[in-house]
Write a protein that holds these residues in place. Structure first.
Motif, PDB file in Angstrom:
ATOM      1  N   SER A  30       0.655  -1.198  -0.181  1.00 52.04           N
ATOM      2  CA  SER A  30      -0.081   0.001  -0.021  1.00 52.04           C
ATOM      3  C   SER A  30       0.939   1.269   0.079  1.00 52.04           C
ATOM      4  CB  SER A  30      -0.838   0.078   1.107  1.00 52.04           C
ATOM      5  OG  SER A  30      -1.913  -1.076   1.247  1.00 52.04           O
ATOM      6  N   ILE A  31       1.844   1.265  -0.799  1.00 55.04           N
ATOM      7  CA  ILE A  31       2.591   2.454  -1.156  1.00 55.04           C
ATOM      8  C   ILE A  31       1.870   3.614  -1.600  1.00 55.04           C
ATOM      9  CG2 ILE A  31       4.820   3.500  -1.880  1.00 55.04           C
ATOM     10  CD1 ILE A  31       6.185   0.896  -1.842  1.00 55.04           C
ATOM     11  N   VAL A  32       1.821   4.816  -1.100  1.00 56.46           N
ATOM     12  CA  VAL A  32       1.266   5.928  -1.403  1.00 56.46           C
ATOM     13  C   VAL A  32       2.184   6.734  -2.235  1.00 56.46           C
ATOM     14  CG1 VAL A  32       0.019   8.031  -0.972  1.00 56.46           C
ATOM     15  CG2 VAL A  32      -0.478   5.994   0.580  1.00 56.46           C
ATOM     16  N   ALA A  33       3.407   7.005  -1.674  1.00 59.52           N
ATOM     17  CA  ALA A  33       4.562   7.792  -2.405  1.00 59.52           C
ATOM     18  C   ALA A  33       5.756   7.505  -1.731  1.00 59.52           C
ATOM     19  CB  ALA A  33       4.010   9.358  -2.191  1.00 59.52           C
ATOM     20  N   MET A  34       7.007   7.571  -2.496  1.00 56.54           N
ATOM     21  CA  MET A  34       8.103   7.691  -2.208  1.00 56.54           C
ATOM     22  C   MET A  34       8.887   8.957  -2.265  1.00 56.54           C
ATOM     23  SD  MET A  34       8.865   4.125  -4.520  1.00 56.54           S
ATOM     24  CE  MET A  34       7.542   4.732  -5.385  1.00 56.54           C
ATOM     25  N   ASN A  35       9.536   9.384  -1.121  1.00 56.58           N
ATOM     26  CA  ASN A  35      10.006  10.604  -0.924  1.00 56.58           C
ATOM     27  C   ASN A  35      11.387  10.573  -0.582  1.00 56.58           C
ATOM     28  OD1 ASN A  35       6.911  11.389  -1.058  1.00 56.58           O
ATOM     29  ND2 ASN A  35       6.857  10.743   1.192  1.00 56.58           N
ATOM     30  N   TRP A  36      12.001  11.828  -0.807  1.00 52.54           N
ATOM     31  CA  TRP A  36      13.366  12.350  -0.326  1.00 52.54           C
ATOM     32  C   TRP A  36      13.112  13.620   0.281  1.00 52.54           C
ATOM     33  CZ3 TRP A  36      17.660   9.446  -0.189  1.00 52.54           C
ATOM     34  CH2 TRP A  36      17.673   8.406  -1.340  1.00 52.54           C
ATOM     35  N   THR A  52       4.705   9.499  -6.564  1.00 51.38           N
ATOM     36  CA  THR A  52       3.620   8.913  -5.993  1.00 51.38           C
ATOM     37  C   THR A  52       3.563   7.462  -6.690  1.00 51.38           C
ATOM     38  OG1 THR A  52       2.140   9.488  -7.827  1.00 51.38           O
ATOM     39  CG2 THR A  52       2.423  11.184  -6.127  1.00 51.38           C
ATOM     40  N   SER A  53       2.667   6.723  -6.252  1.00 46.61           N
ATOM     41  CA  SER A  53       2.469   5.268  -6.786  1.00 46.61           C
ATOM     42  C   SER A  53       1.959   5.369  -8.138  1.00 46.61           C
ATOM     43  CB  SER A  53       1.377   4.626  -5.660  1.00 46.61           C
ATOM     44  OG  SER A  53       0.344   5.222  -5.676  1.00 46.61           O
ATOM     45  N   GLY A  54       1.291   6.351  -8.498  1.00 48.28           N
ATOM     46  CA  GLY A  54       0.814   6.491  -9.848  1.00 48.28           C
ATOM     47  C   GLY A  54       1.907   7.200 -10.692  1.00 48.28           C
ATOM     48  N   ARG A  98       6.161   6.297   2.278  1.00 50.50           N
ATOM     49  CA  ARG A  98       4.766   6.581   2.657  1.00 50.50           C
ATOM     50  C   ARG A  98       3.777   5.378   2.264  1.00 50.50           C
ATOM     51  NH1 ARG A  98       0.303  10.458   2.124  1.00 50.50           N
ATOM     52  NH2 ARG A  98       1.018  11.340   0.222  1.00 50.50           N
ATOM     53  N   THR A  99       2.955   4.889   3.306  1.00 51.16           N
ATOM     54  CA  THR A  99       2.134   3.975   2.845  1.00 51.16           C
ATOM     55  C   THR A  99       0.580   4.174   3.534  1.00 51.16           C
ATOM     56  OG1 THR A  99       2.240   2.415   4.667  1.00 51.16           O
ATOM     57  CG2 THR A  99       3.836   2.297   3.020  1.00 51.16           C
ATOM     58  N   LEU A 100      -0.188   3.479   3.271  1.00 48.72           N
ATOM     59  CA  LEU A 100      -1.642   3.517   4.085  1.00 48.72           C
ATOM     60  C   LEU A 100      -1.549   3.345   5.532  1.00 48.72           C
ATOM     61  CD1 LEU A 100      -4.030   2.321   1.112  1.00 48.72           C
ATOM     62  CD2 LEU A 100      -3.567   4.721   1.794  1.00 48.72           C
TER      63      LEU A 100
END
Length: 115
Positions: A30-36, A52-54, A98-100
């Motif tokens: 349930s990854i929402v986004a990957m951030n630095w 974002t996951s999209g 970042r996940t749900l």
């Protein structure tokens, strides 16, 4: 147990480039986004880049046109390509998934840009 490990930091001259990597071991669902993020000396942590996951990306204004965030899904790895580095980019850089559910952080990697 998920572990997130950043690598690729170091000392570089102004105008140089570095590529940071962030690898996650284990399965993150349930990854929402990957951030630095980054935290300069004596300052607060700031969000630098989002993927974002999209597949949408966004950047803080100070790095637009110089930094690029990308991912390799097969390797569960996210990258930050940093070009035209400036002394003000000096910071500890952190990766965040970042996940749900829970969020996952790495331990950080130091980037130092000399003038």
């Amino acid at each position: 147990q998920v572990q997130v490990v950043e690598s690729g930091g170091g000392l570089v001259q102004s105008g140089g480039s570095l590529r940071l990597s962030c690898a996650a071991s284990g399965t993150i669902i349930s990854i929402v986004a990957m951030n630095w993020y980054r935290q300069p000396p004596g300052k607060q942590r700031e969000l630098v880049a989002v993927l974002t996951s999209g597949g949408a990306t966004s950047y803080v204004d100070s790095v637009k046109g110089r930094f690029t965030i990308s991912r390799d899904n097969a390797k569960n790895t996210v990258y930050l390509q940093m070009n035209s580095l400036k002394p003000e980019d000096t910071a500890v850089y952190y990766c965040n998934f970042r996940t749900l559910g829970p969020g996952y952080w790495g331990q950080g990697t130091q980037v130092t840009v000399s003038s």
